[in-house]
Write a protein that holds these residues in place. Structure first.
Motif, PDB file in Angstrom:
ATOM      1  N   VAL A 137       0.838  -1.197   0.000  1.00  0.00           N
ATOM      2  CA  VAL A 137       0.000   0.000   0.000  1.00  0.00           C
ATOM      3  C   VAL A 137       0.875   1.250   0.000  1.00  0.00           C
ATOM      4  O   VAL A 137       0.610   2.210  -0.737  1.00  0.00           O
ATOM      5  CB  VAL A 137      -0.960   0.011   1.219  1.00  0.00           C
ATOM      6  N   ALA A 138       1.929   1.246   0.811  1.00  0.00           N
ATOM      7  CA  ALA A 138       2.837   2.400   0.864  1.00  0.00           C
ATOM      8  C   ALA A 138       3.404   2.703  -0.519  1.00  0.00           C
ATOM      9  O   ALA A 138       3.446   3.860  -0.945  1.00  0.00           O
ATOM     10  CB  ALA A 138       3.962   2.140   1.864  1.00  0.00           C
ATOM     11  N   LEU A 139       3.818   1.657  -1.225  1.00  0.00           N
ATOM     12  CA  LEU A 139       4.384   1.862  -2.558  1.00  0.00           C
ATOM     13  C   LEU A 139       3.313   2.248  -3.576  1.00  0.00           C
ATOM     14  O   LEU A 139       3.568   3.033  -4.489  1.00  0.00           O
ATOM     15  CB  LEU A 139       5.141   0.620  -3.014  1.00  0.00           C
ATOM     16  N   ALA A 140       2.095   1.725  -3.419  1.00  0.00           N
ATOM     17  CA  ALA A 140       1.006   2.088  -4.332  1.00  0.00           C
ATOM     18  C   ALA A 140       0.620   3.556  -4.149  1.00  0.00           C
ATOM     19  O   ALA A 140       0.377   4.259  -5.129  1.00  0.00           O
ATOM     20  CB  ALA A 140      -0.207   1.187  -4.092  1.00  0.00           C
ATOM     21  N   ALA A 149       9.579   4.638  -3.036  1.00  0.00           N
ATOM     22  CA  ALA A 149      10.103   5.076  -1.741  1.00  0.00           C
ATOM     23  C   ALA A 149      11.369   4.303  -1.402  1.00  0.00           C
ATOM     24  O   ALA A 149      11.603   3.207  -1.914  1.00  0.00           O
ATOM     25  CB  ALA A 149       9.056   4.871  -0.647  1.00  0.00           C
ATOM     26  N   HIS A 150      12.158   4.895  -0.533  1.00  0.00           N
ATOM     27  CA  HIS A 150      13.340   4.239   0.027  1.00  0.00           C
ATOM     28  C   HIS A 150      12.922   3.472   1.273  1.00  0.00           C
ATOM     29  O   HIS A 150      11.851   3.710   1.834  1.00  0.00           O
ATOM     30  CB  HIS A 150      14.393   5.284   0.415  1.00  0.00           C
ATOM     31  N   GLY A 151      13.772   2.561   1.744  1.00  0.00           N
ATOM     32  CA  GLY A 151      13.456   1.736   2.906  1.00  0.00           C
ATOM     33  C   GLY A 151      13.065   2.534   4.138  1.00  0.00           C
ATOM     34  O   GLY A 151      12.083   2.222   4.808  1.00  0.00           O
ATOM     35  N   SER A 162      13.517  -2.394  -7.795  1.00  0.00           N
ATOM     36  CA  SER A 162      14.329  -1.403  -7.106  1.00  0.00           C
ATOM     37  C   SER A 162      15.418  -0.904  -8.038  1.00  0.00           C
ATOM     38  O   SER A 162      15.869  -1.621  -8.940  1.00  0.00           O
ATOM     39  CB  SER A 162      14.953  -1.992  -5.831  1.00  0.00           C
ATOM     40  N   THR A 163      15.784   0.334  -7.827  1.00  0.00           N
ATOM     41  CA  THR A 163      16.894   0.943  -8.553  1.00  0.00           C
ATOM     42  C   THR A 163      17.728   1.721  -7.555  1.00  0.00           C
ATOM     43  O   THR A 163      17.221   2.166  -6.513  1.00  0.00           O
ATOM     44  CB  THR A 163      16.387   1.903  -9.650  1.00  0.00           C
ATOM     45  N   TRP A 164      18.987   1.859  -7.863  1.00  0.00           N
ATOM     46  CA  TRP A 164      19.877   2.649  -7.018  1.00  0.00           C
ATOM     47  C   TRP A 164      19.741   4.114  -7.410  1.00  0.00           C
ATOM     48  O   TRP A 164      19.734   4.452  -8.586  1.00  0.00           O
ATOM     49  CB  TRP A 164      21.321   2.206  -7.182  1.00  0.00           C
ATOM     50  N   THR A 165      19.597   4.977  -6.415  1.00  0.00           N
ATOM     51  CA  THR A 165      19.545   6.419  -6.660  1.00  0.00           C
ATOM     52  C   THR A 165      20.585   7.089  -5.786  1.00  0.00           C
ATOM     53  O   THR A 165      20.966   6.560  -4.736  1.00  0.00           O
ATOM     54  CB  THR A 165      18.157   7.005  -6.338  1.00  0.00           C
ATOM     55  N   GLU A 166      21.048   8.242  -6.222  1.00  0.00           N
ATOM     56  CA  GLU A 166      22.007   9.010  -5.436  1.00  0.00           C
ATOM     57  C   GLU A 166      21.320   9.549  -4.197  1.00  0.00           C
ATOM     58  O   GLU A 166      20.231  10.108  -4.278  1.00  0.00           O
ATOM     59  CB  GLU A 166      22.569  10.182  -6.249  1.00  0.00           C
ATOM     60  N   ARG A 168      21.024   4.946  -2.448  1.00  0.00           N
ATOM     61  CA  ARG A 168      19.970   4.217  -1.750  1.00  0.00           C
ATOM     62  C   ARG A 168      19.095   3.535  -2.784  1.00  0.00           C
ATOM     63  O   ARG A 168      18.985   3.990  -3.916  1.00  0.00           O
ATOM     64  CB  ARG A 168      19.108   5.178  -0.914  1.00  0.00           C
ATOM     65  N   ARG A 169      18.459   2.452  -2.352  1.00  0.00           N
ATOM     66  CA  ARG A 169      17.530   1.757  -3.244  1.00  0.00           C
ATOM     67  C   ARG A 169      16.180   2.448  -3.197  1.00  0.00           C
ATOM     68  O   ARG A 169      15.659   2.747  -2.127  1.00  0.00           O
ATOM     69  CB  ARG A 169      17.349   0.301  -2.823  1.00  0.00           C
TER      70      ARG A 169
END
Length: 160
Positions: free
Chosen positions: A55-58, A63-65, A102-106, A113-114
């Motif tokens: 739900v958080a991602l929807a 979002a990051h962890g 997931s993707t790595w972001t600066e 961070r993922r």
């Protein structure tokens, strides 16, 4: 994800992932449209946490962890406090199952961070979690009502 008020069966709808990465309702579904992996029943807290993560991602698209952990706490009024190591294990499993990517972001002020996003399959799985969660909710309400009845109608006896 658009929420439905009342006791409507959200699990009876199929979803599609729009270009922005959100889950959108798309009409009535057949039984074969709803993800019924069998993972949803009998898992208690894990079911609640998994559903809350999805739900958080929807609702937040990605979002990051640490953000997911905060969203879970806010969503559940502090009831769900998840350990970060356990959250990352769950996110890794959800990614292996194809429910999130997931993707790595600066990082703004630190290391990479993922960033996690819900997939179309994740949207479908999220919909399939509603029914088992509703069953648990009914069971909790039945027990709470029974406690209320037994406490209000059964005076303690001297033999106890």
């Amino acid at each position: 994800m658009r929420r439905q008020a009342g006791s409507g069966t959200l699990s009876s709808l199929i979803v599609s992932e729009d270009p922005a990465g959100t889950c959108q309702e798309r009409g009535e579904a057949t039984d074969s449209d709803v993800d019924t992996r069998g993972k949803a029943d009998g898992r208690g807290r894990q079911l609640l946490v998994e559903g809350a993560v999805l739900v958080a991602l929807a609702e937040h698209k990605s979002a990051h962890g640490y953000d997911i952990r905060r969203i879970l706490s806010d969503l559940t009024d502090g009831f769900v406090q998840v350990d970060l190591a356990n959250l990352y294990r769950l996110l890794r499993r959800l990614e292996q199952d194809g429910l999130v990517t997931s993707t790595w972001t600066e990082g703004e002020f630190g290391p990479q961070r993922r960033q996690y996003r819900l997939t179309h399959e994740g949207c479908r799985h999220l919909m399939s979690l509603r029914t088992p969660l509703e069953k648990r909710e009914r069971a909790f309400h039945a027990v709470i009502e029974a406690i209320g009845r037994s406490v209000s109608t059964t005076p303690p006896s001297a033999a106890d």
